[in-house]
Design a protein around this motif. Structure first.
Motif, mmCIF file in Angstrom:
data_model
loop_
_atom_site.group_PDB
_atom_site.id
_atom_site.type_symbol
_atom_site.label_atom_id
_atom_site.label_comp_id
_atom_site.label_asym_id
_atom_site.label_seq_id
_atom_site.Cartn_x
_atom_site.Cartn_y
_atom_site.Cartn_z
ATOM 1 N N ALA A 1 -0.425 11.191 2.882
ATOM 2 C CA ALA A 1 -1.366 12.152 4.035
ATOM 3 C C ALA A 1 -1.870 13.234 3.170
ATOM 4 N N GLN A 2 -1.308 14.049 2.399
ATOM 5 C CA GLN A 2 -2.013 15.194 1.861
ATOM 6 C C GLN A 2 -3.113 15.042 0.955
ATOM 7 N N ARG A 3 -3.100 13.878 0.184
ATOM 8 C CA ARG A 3 -3.967 13.311 -0.657
ATOM 9 C C ARG A 3 -5.255 13.098 0.252
ATOM 10 N N LEU A 4 -4.974 12.466 1.410
ATOM 11 C CA LEU A 4 -5.927 12.138 2.505
ATOM 12 C C LEU A 4 -6.742 13.267 3.083
ATOM 13 N N ASP A 5 -5.965 14.260 3.446
ATOM 14 C CA ASP A 5 -6.218 15.645 3.910
ATOM 15 C C ASP A 5 -7.080 16.219 3.053
ATOM 16 N N THR B 1 -13.712 8.608 -6.548
ATOM 17 C CA THR B 1 -14.484 7.559 -5.750
ATOM 18 C C THR B 1 -14.128 7.400 -4.645
ATOM 19 N N PRO B 2 -15.007 7.036 -3.655
ATOM 20 C CA PRO B 2 -14.810 6.781 -2.096
ATOM 21 C C PRO B 2 -13.860 5.750 -2.235
ATOM 22 N N PHE B 3 -13.823 4.768 -2.905
ATOM 23 C CA PHE B 3 -12.989 3.443 -3.114
ATOM 24 C C PHE B 3 -11.464 3.853 -3.198
ATOM 25 N N ALA B 4 -11.265 5.027 -3.908
ATOM 26 C CA ALA B 4 -9.815 5.537 -4.021
ATOM 27 C C ALA B 4 -9.210 6.105 -2.760
ATOM 28 N N ALA B 5 -10.224 6.882 -1.930
ATOM 29 C CA ALA B 5 -9.940 7.348 -0.761
ATOM 30 C C ALA B 5 -9.718 6.117 0.187
ATOM 31 N N LEU B 6 -10.350 4.978 0.026
ATOM 32 C CA LEU B 6 -10.424 4.212 0.929
ATOM 33 C C LEU B 6 -9.052 3.392 0.771
ATOM 34 N N GLY B 7 -8.612 3.203 -0.172
ATOM 35 C CA GLY B 7 -7.353 2.587 -0.674
ATOM 36 C C GLY B 7 -6.129 3.338 -0.091
ATOM 37 N N ASP B 8 -6.224 4.622 -0.192
ATOM 38 C CA ASP B 8 -5.060 5.445 0.519
ATOM 39 C C ASP B 8 -5.387 5.386 1.830
ATOM 40 N N TRP B 9 -6.452 5.271 2.538
ATOM 41 C CA TRP B 9 -6.582 5.360 3.968
ATOM 42 C C TRP B 9 -5.816 3.901 4.436
ATOM 43 N N HIS B 10 -6.205 2.581 3.762
ATOM 44 C CA HIS B 10 -5.716 1.301 4.232
ATOM 45 C C HIS B 10 -4.228 1.535 3.871
ATOM 46 N N LEU B 11 -3.763 2.145 2.949
ATOM 47 C CA LEU B 11 -2.245 2.192 2.744
ATOM 48 C C LEU B 11 -1.715 3.090 4.112
ATOM 49 N N LEU B 12 -2.108 3.971 4.326
ATOM 50 C CA LEU B 12 -1.679 4.760 5.330
ATOM 51 C C LEU B 12 -1.832 3.877 6.735
ATOM 52 N N ARG B 13 -2.818 3.078 6.870
ATOM 53 C CA ARG B 13 -3.007 2.408 8.203
ATOM 54 C C ARG B 13 -1.866 1.450 7.868
ATOM 55 N N ALA B 14 -1.665 0.699 6.853
ATOM 56 C CA ALA B 14 -0.433 -0.252 6.876
ATOM 57 C C ALA B 14 0.729 0.265 7.227
ATOM 58 N N VAL B 15 1.124 1.405 6.699
ATOM 59 C CA VAL B 15 2.291 2.126 7.101
ATOM 60 C C VAL B 15 2.400 2.554 8.533
ATOM 61 N N ALA B 16 1.198 2.859 9.102
ATOM 62 C CA ALA B 16 1.129 2.926 10.603
ATOM 63 C C ALA B 16 1.420 2.053 11.218
ATOM 64 N N LEU C 1 6.858 6.809 10.623
ATOM 65 C CA LEU C 1 6.437 7.602 9.450
ATOM 66 C C LEU C 1 5.237 8.082 9.504
ATOM 67 N N ALA C 2 4.349 7.364 10.131
ATOM 68 C CA ALA C 2 2.708 7.681 9.996
ATOM 69 C C ALA C 2 2.444 8.418 11.220
ATOM 70 N N GLU C 3 3.242 8.691 12.360
ATOM 71 C CA GLU C 3 2.975 9.351 13.625
ATOM 72 C C GLU C 3 2.462 10.665 13.236
ATOM 73 N N PRO C 4 2.796 11.676 12.573
ATOM 74 C CA PRO C 4 2.352 12.927 12.259
ATOM 75 C C PRO C 4 0.930 12.850 11.790
ATOM 76 N N TYR C 5 0.471 11.789 11.064
ATOM 77 C CA TYR C 5 -0.432 11.847 10.347
ATOM 78 C C TYR C 5 -1.640 10.853 10.959
ATOM 79 N N MET C 6 -1.580 10.390 12.312
ATOM 80 C CA MET C 6 -2.463 9.438 13.007
ATOM 81 C C MET C 6 -3.936 10.090 12.906
ATOM 82 N N HIS C 7 -4.015 11.383 12.944
ATOM 83 C CA HIS C 7 -5.399 12.191 13.227
ATOM 84 C C HIS C 7 -6.174 11.787 11.885
#
Length: 70
Positions: free
Chosen positions: A23-27, A33-48, A54-60
């Motif tokens: 979440a800190q990396r995303l924030d 590259t935008p693709f690196a950010a997208l990879g982390d976004w998809h990973l956080l989404r999978a965790v959610a 675990l992901a509740e505090p970072y849903m924003h």
């Protein structure tokens, strides 16, 4: 969302600290590259979806909205 088996196993091993780092990396949004950010976004989404506690505090960071399709 379908998560590959190897990543699925890793999601079960994620800790609060792991998700916080993600979440800190995303924030910070400091990716080469935008693709690196997208990879982390998809990973956080999978965790959610797999480990919502675990992901509740970072849903924003996911910007998920409920849609009324009626």
């Amino acid at each position: 969302m379908s998560v590959p088996d190897t990543q699925q196993a890793q999601l079960t091993d994620y800790t609060t600290a792991d998700v916080e780092q993600l979440a800190q990396r995303l924030d910070a949004d400091d990716y080469e590259t935008p693709f690196a950010a997208l990879g982390d976004w998809h990973l956080l989404r999978a965790v959610a979806f797999q480990r919502p506690e675990l992901a509740e505090p970072y849903m924003h960071l996911l910007d998920l909205e409920a849609f009324d399709e009626s």
